[in-house]
Write an enzyme that holds these catalytic residues in place. Structure first.
Site, mmCIF file in Angstrom:
data_model
loop_
_atom_site.group_PDB
_atom_site.id
_atom_site.type_symbol
_atom_site.label_atom_id
_atom_site.label_comp_id
_atom_site.label_asym_id
_atom_site.label_seq_id
_atom_site.Cartn_x
_atom_site.Cartn_y
_atom_site.Cartn_z
ATOM 1 N N LEU A 129 0.833 -1.207 0.000
ATOM 2 C CA LEU A 129 0.000 0.000 0.000
ATOM 3 C C LEU A 129 0.870 1.261 0.000
ATOM 4 O O LEU A 129 0.658 2.170 -0.792
ATOM 5 C CB LEU A 129 -0.893 -0.031 1.255
ATOM 6 C CG LEU A 129 -1.869 1.119 1.482
ATOM 7 C CD1 LEU A 129 -2.957 1.124 0.415
ATOM 8 C CD2 LEU A 129 -2.515 1.000 2.870
ATOM 9 N N GLY A 342 23.449 -2.485 32.328
ATOM 10 C CA GLY A 342 24.282 -2.622 31.121
ATOM 11 C C GLY A 342 23.923 -3.842 30.299
ATOM 12 O O GLY A 342 23.917 -3.819 29.056
ATOM 13 N N GLU A 365 0.892 0.396 9.961
ATOM 14 C CA GLU A 365 -0.578 0.224 10.007
ATOM 15 C C GLU A 365 -1.238 1.397 10.722
ATOM 16 O O GLU A 365 -2.198 1.243 11.468
ATOM 17 C CB GLU A 365 -0.956 -1.129 10.613
ATOM 18 C CG GLU A 365 -0.538 -2.271 9.685
ATOM 19 C CD GLU A 365 -1.094 -3.608 10.072
ATOM 20 O OE1 GLU A 365 -2.261 -3.678 10.485
ATOM 21 O OE2 GLU A 365 -0.346 -4.594 9.925
#
Ligand SMILES: Cc1cc2nc3c(=O)[nH]c(=O)nc-3n(C[C@H](O)[C@H](O)[C@H](O)COP(=O)(O)OP(=O)(O)OC[C@H]3O[C@@H](n4cnc5c(N)ncnc54)[C@H](O)[C@@H]3O)c2cc1C
Length: 386
Positions: A129, A342, A365
């Site tokens: 899309l 860490g 989305e």
């Protein structure tokens, strides 16, 4: 999962999660930095063989577990897979999103040709899309198709296409010009080996998965590959996203739950200042916020899924779920990394992987800001109608 006791679910949902949890724990481990293309292909095949992909497509006659997509099932599968492994969730989700438009709008021939193979893990699906100049603003798309004999010629670019490069077919949305803006878009299924379609560029992202920019140059697609009516492509895309947007929230939940479990493990075992990290009230406050956020996000997610399975329109509820779950998961995972000190930022550590995996969910989305606009539009619309 304690939330399986919530009234949104039926006994079948609990059974499915128990079986998938066991399946995923044994099958989704892959090496840090492994070849993502090969891993995704393997995962799609394994998910198909395991029978999980039948829940990603609709139609018993085409390999689906039922004639409609059960949103709660899709969400629970994504949550469970995401808990174990982001790539497994990705592989499952893209089979659903990539073939969703065929499940919802395909002709009998199109469904027979694609869905069975998707459900079996024998064909990889993709949803195309977005474009370089049309991401949030989908209606600005420029990639176009013009009629040519008994078919169409496609020209233009699609980008950020998940499974780009390994997909067997792409559901592509292009401008056909029946009307301006969103009303002039049509959907097509384009096989990956169609002449004129090429993978122009592979894109590396912080949580690696197959992702590409596609180029269409006089790519000839027969009219039989059109999905839905000319000019209906925007509706096809939005209906597909309506099903799968809620499942993005579920994936975020899976990531958040995993981070929470990792955080509990760390807080109760790490000793400092003569006690454990969990003995400090500052840590307890953090854990309380994390757990409450996860439950709130889960309630919104499964409310939306349950409503959709009951036949309701869930545009607002899906947007609320997606926004809340992805934003919450980001905060939960960040808090977990902090508790690891860490060690939390070491490559290959689970919370480090989750920290990278969650980020894109707040963007794709529909970014969080887009969800806010959707929610407000729906609220104002109903206020005006009252
Ligand atoms: C990992 C990944 C996988 C993807 N997979 C696919 C796929 O398979 N298929 C596909 O078609 N697309 C896919 N996408 C594309 C994705 O849907 C787009 O990135 C997304 O829609 C945003 O578009 P954009 O990147 O062009 O950002 P833009 O549209 O430029 O938006 C940038 C930012 O602007 C903000 N914003 C947007 N609208 C507004 C507004 N109205 N008001 C204020 N702020 C706003 C948001 O914070 C947004 O993140 C993927 C993206 C990523 C990162």
């Amino acid at each position: 999962m304690q939330h399986l006791d919530w009234p949104f679910f039926e006994p079948r949902h609990g059974k499915l999660v128990a079986a998938l949890d066991q399946w995923a724990a044994g099958r989704t481990a892959h090496a840090h930095g492994a070849d993502v293309d090969a891993t995704c292909r393997d995962l799609v095949r394994a998910l198909g063989e395991g029978g999980w992909l039948q829940h990603a497509v609709a139609g018993r006659a085409y390999g689906g577990s039922s004639d409609t997509i059960d949103t709660r099932t899709v969400c629970l599968i994504r949550e469970t897979l995401a808990y174990h492994d982001g790539l497994a969730d990705f592989a499952f989700a893209m089979q659903g999103l990539g073939s969703g438009a065929i499940s919802l709008f395909g002709t009998t021939e199109q469904r027979a040709r694609y869905l069975q193979r998707v459900a079996a893990g024998q064909a990889i699906a993709a949803f195309a899309l977005s474009e370089p100049e049309a991401g949030s603003d989908v209606a600005a798309m420029a990639c176009a198709a013009r009629p040519d004999g008994s078919g169409y010629l496609l020209n233009g670019t699609k980008t950020w296409i998940s499974n780009g490069g390994i997909a067997d077919f792409y559901v592509v949305f292009v401008r056909t010009g029946e009307a301006p803006g969103a009303r002039g878009i049509t959907a097509f299924v384009v096989d990956a080996d169609t002449p004129g379609l090429e993978v122009a560029e592979r894109i590396d992202v912080i949580a690696p998965h197959p992702l590409a920019r596609l180029r269409f140059h006089d790519c000839r697609v027969p009219a039989a590959q059109r999905l839905g009516e000319p000019g209906q492509g925007f509706k096809v895309a939005m209906a597909t996203l309506d099903v799968f947007r809620t499942s993005v929230a579920a994936a975020a939940l899976g990531f958040a739950r995993r981070a929470f479990d990792e955080a509990i493990g760390r807080a109760t075992s790490r000793r400092m200042f003569g006690q454990t990290l969990a003995d400090f009230q500052l840590t307890q406050s953090k854990l309380a916020e994390m757990a409450t956020g996860i439950d709130a996000a889960a309630l919104l997610t499964y409310r939306a899924a349950w409503m959709r399975d009951g036949g309701a329109r869930i545009t607002k509820e899906a947007a609320m779920a997606k926004m809340t779950a992805t934003e919450t998961a980001q905060r939960v995972i960040d808090a977990a990394v902090q508790m690891f000190g860490g060690q939390g930022v070491v490559s290959g550590e689970t919370v480090e992987r989750l920290y990278r995996e969650i980020r894109a969910l707040r963007i794709y989305e529909g970014a969080t800001e887009v969800q806010q606009l959707i929610i407000a539009r729906e609220l104002l619309r109903s206020a005006g109608a009252a």
